[in-house]
Design a protein around this motif. Structure first.
Motif, PDB file in Angstrom:
ATOM      1  N   ASP A  97      42.485  50.310  50.719  1.00 18.82           N
ATOM      2  CA  ASP A  97      42.387  51.290  50.541  1.00 18.82           C
ATOM      3  C   ASP A  97      43.372  51.241  48.768  1.00 18.82           C
ATOM      4  O   ASP A  97      43.679  51.973  47.707  1.00 18.82           O
ATOM      5  CB  ASP A  97      43.998  51.793  51.003  1.00 18.82           C
ATOM      6  CG  ASP A  97      45.411  50.857  50.146  1.00 18.82           C
ATOM      7  OD1 ASP A  97      45.276  49.844  50.185  1.00 18.82           O
ATOM      8  OD2 ASP A  97      46.453  51.717  51.280  1.00 18.82           O
ATOM      9  N   GLY A  98      43.082  49.654  47.800  1.00 21.67           N
ATOM     10  CA  GLY A  98      42.738  49.453  46.821  1.00 21.67           C
ATOM     11  C   GLY A  98      44.152  49.115  46.116  1.00 21.67           C
ATOM     12  O   GLY A  98      44.029  48.530  45.474  1.00 21.67           O
ATOM     13  N   THR A  99      44.712  48.730  47.639  1.00 21.15           N
ATOM     14  CA  THR A  99      46.693  47.929  47.369  1.00 21.15           C
ATOM     15  C   THR A  99      45.881  46.751  47.212  1.00 21.15           C
ATOM     16  O   THR A  99      45.303  46.078  47.669  1.00 21.15           O
ATOM     17  CB  THR A  99      47.532  48.972  48.194  1.00 21.15           C
ATOM     18  OG1 THR A  99      46.940  48.298  49.502  1.00 21.15           O
ATOM     19  CG2 THR A  99      47.711  49.691  47.818  1.00 21.15           C
ATOM     20  N   TYR A 100      46.861  45.912  46.496  1.00 15.89           N
ATOM     21  CA  TYR A 100      47.227  44.353  46.724  1.00 15.89           C
ATOM     22  C   TYR A 100      48.549  44.086  47.343  1.00 15.89           C
ATOM     23  O   TYR A 100      49.130  44.525  47.297  1.00 15.89           O
ATOM     24  CB  TYR A 100      46.488  43.702  45.333  1.00 15.89           C
ATOM     25  CG  TYR A 100      45.671  43.849  44.860  1.00 15.89           C
ATOM     26  CD1 TYR A 100      44.724  42.436  45.299  1.00 15.89           C
ATOM     27  CD2 TYR A 100      45.227  45.102  43.961  1.00 15.89           C
ATOM     28  CE1 TYR A 100      43.640  42.870  44.411  1.00 15.89           C
ATOM     29  CE2 TYR A 100      43.887  45.040  43.450  1.00 15.89           C
ATOM     30  CZ  TYR A 100      43.027  43.937  43.672  1.00 15.89           C
ATOM     31  OH  TYR A 100      41.327  44.162  43.160  1.00 15.89           O
ATOM     32  N   SER A 101      48.312  42.603  48.265  1.00 14.32           N
ATOM     33  CA  SER A 101      49.597  41.982  48.347  1.00 14.32           C
ATOM     34  C   SER A 101      49.592  41.369  47.568  1.00 14.32           C
ATOM     35  O   SER A 101      48.930  41.482  45.879  1.00 14.32           O
ATOM     36  CB  SER A 101      49.110  40.788  49.980  1.00 14.32           C
ATOM     37  OG  SER A 101      47.853  40.365  48.987  1.00 14.32           O
ATOM     38  N   ASN A 102      50.670  40.874  47.987  1.00 15.31           N
ATOM     39  CA  ASN A 102      51.389  40.514  46.267  1.00 15.31           C
ATOM     40  C   ASN A 102      51.101  38.987  45.559  1.00 15.31           C
ATOM     41  O   ASN A 102      52.081  38.189  45.170  1.00 15.31           O
ATOM     42  CB  ASN A 102      52.751  40.108  46.179  1.00 15.31           C
ATOM     43  CG  ASN A 102      53.549  39.540  46.647  1.00 15.31           C
ATOM     44  OD1 ASN A 102      52.917  38.691  47.636  1.00 15.31           O
ATOM     45  ND2 ASN A 102      54.624  38.774  46.223  1.00 15.31           N
ATOM     46  N   ILE A 103      50.003  38.023  46.501  1.00 18.63           N
ATOM     47  CA  ILE A 103      49.968  36.546  46.429  1.00 18.63           C
ATOM     48  C   ILE A 103      49.567  36.470  45.100  1.00 18.63           C
ATOM     49  O   ILE A 103      49.931  35.262  44.406  1.00 18.63           O
ATOM     50  CB  ILE A 103      48.761  36.573  47.884  1.00 18.63           C
ATOM     51  CG1 ILE A 103      48.534  35.009  47.701  1.00 18.63           C
ATOM     52  CG2 ILE A 103      47.004  37.438  47.131  1.00 18.63           C
ATOM     53  CD1 ILE A 103      47.616  35.254  48.731  1.00 18.63           C
ATOM     54  N   THR A 104      48.394  37.554  44.193  1.00 22.00           N
ATOM     55  CA  THR A 104      48.105  36.731  43.168  1.00 22.00           C
ATOM     56  C   THR A 104      49.540  36.665  42.320  1.00 22.00           C
ATOM     57  O   THR A 104      49.732  35.841  41.156  1.00 22.00           O
ATOM     58  CB  THR A 104      47.950  37.535  42.005  1.00 22.00           C
ATOM     59  OG1 THR A 104      46.159  37.811  43.004  1.00 22.00           O
ATOM     60  CG2 THR A 104      47.185  37.475  40.861  1.00 22.00           C
ATOM     61  N   ASP A 105      50.553  37.363  42.090  1.00 22.81           N
ATOM     62  CA  ASP A 105      52.284  37.847  41.356  1.00 22.81           C
ATOM     63  C   ASP A 105      53.316  36.227  42.090  1.00 22.81           C
ATOM     64  O   ASP A 105      53.940  35.473  40.902  1.00 22.81           O
ATOM     65  CB  ASP A 105      52.994  38.740  41.523  1.00 22.81           C
ATOM     66  CG  ASP A 105      51.766  39.995  42.131  1.00 22.81           C
ATOM     67  OD1 ASP A 105      52.249  41.423  41.158  1.00 22.81           O
ATOM     68  OD2 ASP A 105      51.048  40.703  43.003  1.00 22.81           O
ATOM     69  N   ALA A 106      52.841  36.356  42.970  1.00 21.63           N
ATOM     70  CA  ALA A 106      53.682  35.140  43.553  1.00 21.63           C
ATOM     71  C   ALA A 106      53.435  33.871  43.168  1.00 21.63           C
ATOM     72  O   ALA A 106      53.899  32.902  42.643  1.00 21.63           O
ATOM     73  CB  ALA A 106      53.597  35.157  44.835  1.00 21.63           C
ATOM     74  N   ASN A 107      51.456  33.051  43.275  1.00 22.51           N
ATOM     75  CA  ASN A 107      51.252  32.530  43.482  1.00 22.51           C
ATOM     76  C   ASN A 107      51.128  31.930  41.187  1.00 22.51           C
ATOM     77  O   ASN A 107      51.908  30.796  41.286  1.00 22.51           O
ATOM     78  CB  ASN A 107      49.523  32.442  43.626  1.00 22.51           C
ATOM     79  CG  ASN A 107      48.364  31.568  43.157  1.00 22.51           C
ATOM     80  OD1 ASN A 107      48.431  31.098  42.006  1.00 22.51           O
ATOM     81  ND2 ASN A 107      48.731  30.681  44.107  1.00 22.51           N
ATOM     82  N   LEU A 108      51.271  32.752  40.435  1.00 27.13           N
ATOM     83  CA  LEU A 108      51.336  32.181  39.598  1.00 27.13           C
ATOM     84  C   LEU A 108      52.922  32.315  38.693  1.00 27.13           C
ATOM     85  O   LEU A 108      53.460  31.074  38.224  1.00 27.13           O
ATOM     86  CB  LEU A 108      51.615  34.159  38.802  1.00 27.13           C
ATOM     87  CG  LEU A 108      49.698  34.296  38.517  1.00 27.13           C
ATOM     88  CD1 LEU A 108      49.513  35.717  37.646  1.00 27.13           C
ATOM     89  CD2 LEU A 108      48.852  33.541  37.629  1.00 27.13           C
ATOM     90  N   ALA A 109      53.676  33.801  39.903  1.00 24.66           N
ATOM     91  CA  ALA A 109      55.292  32.491  39.242  1.00 24.66           C
ATOM     92  C   ALA A 109      55.807  31.565  39.798  1.00 24.66           C
ATOM     93  O   ALA A 109      56.357  30.797  39.623  1.00 24.66           O
ATOM     94  CB  ALA A 109      56.370  33.822  40.103  1.00 24.66           C
TER      95      ALA A 109
END
Length: 518
Positions: free
Chosen positions: A377-389
């Protein structure tokens, strides 16, 4: 490692029905993470609130291999301090799943799991592992997966919106010209600024040291005197940090796909570039050796280089119904990267690349979106945000634009496919505006034996990292698999037998045991 996809969607639905858990924000009052402190007493540890979620998960796994196992599932939540400098202050909520196989005998307690990332969901992983781990292990342990702080359903970090993630995914994966590097640096700063604006200094709360302290609270809340743990990839960093902070609480730790504890960020990035080049060569040799012929011809490297150039000048449409995106070089590159983690994905990669050259990028998007955590649906998990943090909370290293440009010029020659991207990634945390808690040196003096598993053809966590991890840990024991792909357990009988015996009966494998690829 491979786990059933879209489990996060199930867990999200469960969470919405169970609790009003929200994302962590600066208003939660996070400060810079705490230095080492004493193990919390049981009176200080919040209990886990368990809820039956068996029917929902049984519906999700129905028909999958392993679903016939007699398993039951519980979902749980508990609170941990935002900062251990203030253990009675504001809290974050952790979400977890416990899996129990019927007919357990000689139960040892809980086996805690982390699938890596950082940013990978332990909730997702534990459901997949319940279907694939040896029965002998499940007969002795409750399997417990938790989303670490900031990850998935545990007070998730959410500061990079879908539009920005889409632009990042489509961006140039091999920036080598001054203009391409300018664009890469600008995109990195845009992401960092978005997270700083959303959380401020609160981003410092998501360090591995803090998560290791959370794990000890989970151990106590689960009623285990000591910790049994299975960690993959970044999970080896988390597990070894736990062992450093709480060596007396270690029962058995399996660290599979070890992240090198001795390497600088630059050394790690170059090691990955080298290892992914070797992994691509292994994929190419496998493909060209097929009796039916390789879908991408006799020169896979040349094919991919040509396809990247094609996608740069004329992005490739997809036949997937409703898909409006066209695959850029960024998507093609990410598809290659994703498939090199697991040899079982190699045939899928070859077909996806061949189809893309013929004008259909649907297969490329399947691989790239799975890697990036993008849903249909074009949404994302937060794996990118968490990976960066998490990554940026764990290091105080910084690299200037000039240093990165010099490394790009060097590595793009020595590692033609993966060098430029690996070098440019070093800029990521240089512009991250948040407190840092660098990882401690880890010898875990006084710990019980810890088994470190390394795969000689691992592209993501190159094999020398496992050697260094086992050498650094006072009680480290090295187990080597001469295979390809990221992580080894339970992919191969030799490794599986050694790890099973260690987890269930504390029979430690001989240090230096080598398991053949076959």
């Amino acid at each position: 490692m491979s786990v059933p996809k879209r489990l996060a969607a199930l867990a999200t639905g469960l969470l919405l029905g169970l609790t009003g858990c929200t994302s962590f924000s600066e208003t939660d009052g996070a400060a810079a993470p705490a230095a080492a402190s004493a193990t919390p007493t049981p009176e200080q540890v919040d209990a886990i609130a368990w809820t039956d979620c068996d029917s929902e998960i049984q519906q999700l796994i129905a028909g999958q291999p392993g679903a016939e196992r007699d398993l039951s599932f519980e979902c749980g939540r508990t609170d941990v301090p935002v900062t251990y400098d203030d253990p009675d202050g504001p809290t974050l909520q952790l979400f977890m799943i416990r899996v129990v196989m019927a007919g357990q005998t000689d139960r040892e307690g809980s086996l805690l799991v982390n699938p890596g990332g950082p940013g990978g969901s332990g909730v997702d992983a534990v459901v997949g592992l319940a279907l694939t781990l040896p029965v002998e292990v499940l007969q002795r342990f409750d399997l417990v997966g938790f989303d670490p702080r900031g990850v998935g359903l545990s007070s998730p970090v959410e500061c990079v919106d879908a539009e920005l993630k889409d632009r990042s995914a489509a961006s140039e994966p091999q920036p080598t010209t001054p203009e391409q590097l300018d664009d890469a640096f600008a995109l990195t700063r845009e992401v960092a600024d978005a997270c700083a604006d959303e959380y401020g200094e609160g981003l410092g709360a998501f360090s591995t040291v803090a998560t290791a302290r959370d794990m000890d609270r989970l151990r106590q809340a689960l009623g285990d005197e000591q910790l049994s743990y299975l960690g993959y990839s970044y999970g080896t960093t988390l597990g070894s940090t736990y062992a450093e902070l709480f060596p007396e609480n270690v029962r058995a730790l399996v660290l599979d796909g070890a992240v090198d504890p001795d390497a600088t960020e630059q050394e790690s990035a170059e090691g990955q570039a080298r290892a992914f080049e070797a992994a691509f060569d292994a994929f190419a040799a496998n493909c060209t050796g097929l009796l039916a012929g390789c879908p991408i011809g006799a020169d896979p490297r040349g094919f991919v280089t040509s396809l990247l150039a094609q996608a740069r000048t004329a992005p490739i449409p997809s036949s997937e119904a409703g898909e409006t995106r066209q695959a850029t070089a960024g998507h093609v590159f990410t598809a290659v990267l994703a498939a090199l983690y697991d040899t079982s994905s190699w045939p899928q990669l070859a077909q996806a690349l061949a189809s893309a050259q013929a004008g259909d990028s649907a297969g490329v998007f399947t691989l790239a979106d799975s890697y990036n955590g993008r849903f249909p649906d074009g949404t994302y998990s937060n794996i990118t945000d968490a990976n960066l943090a998490i990554n940026c909370a764990d290091t105080d290293e910084e690299y200037t634009e000039a240093q990165v440009r010099a490394l790009v010029a060097d590595w793009s020659v020595r590692y033609p496919l993966f060098g430029a991207g690996s070098a440019s990634s070093l800029y990521t945390c240089s512009v991250w505006d948040a407190p840092r808690t660098p990882l401690p040196e880890r010898d875990a003096q006084g710990s019980a034996p810890i088994v470190v598993v390394g795969t000689e053809g691992d592209p993501a966590t190159p094999y020398p990292g496992a050697v260094d991890m086992a050498e650094d840990l006072d009680a480290g024991v090295l187990l080597t698999w001469q295979g390809n792909g990221h992580t080894a357990y339970p992919k191969t009988p030799c490794v599986t037998a050694a790890v099973d015996a260690y987890l269930t009966d504390l029979t430690v494998p001989a240090d230096g045991l080598v398991c053949p690829a076959a």
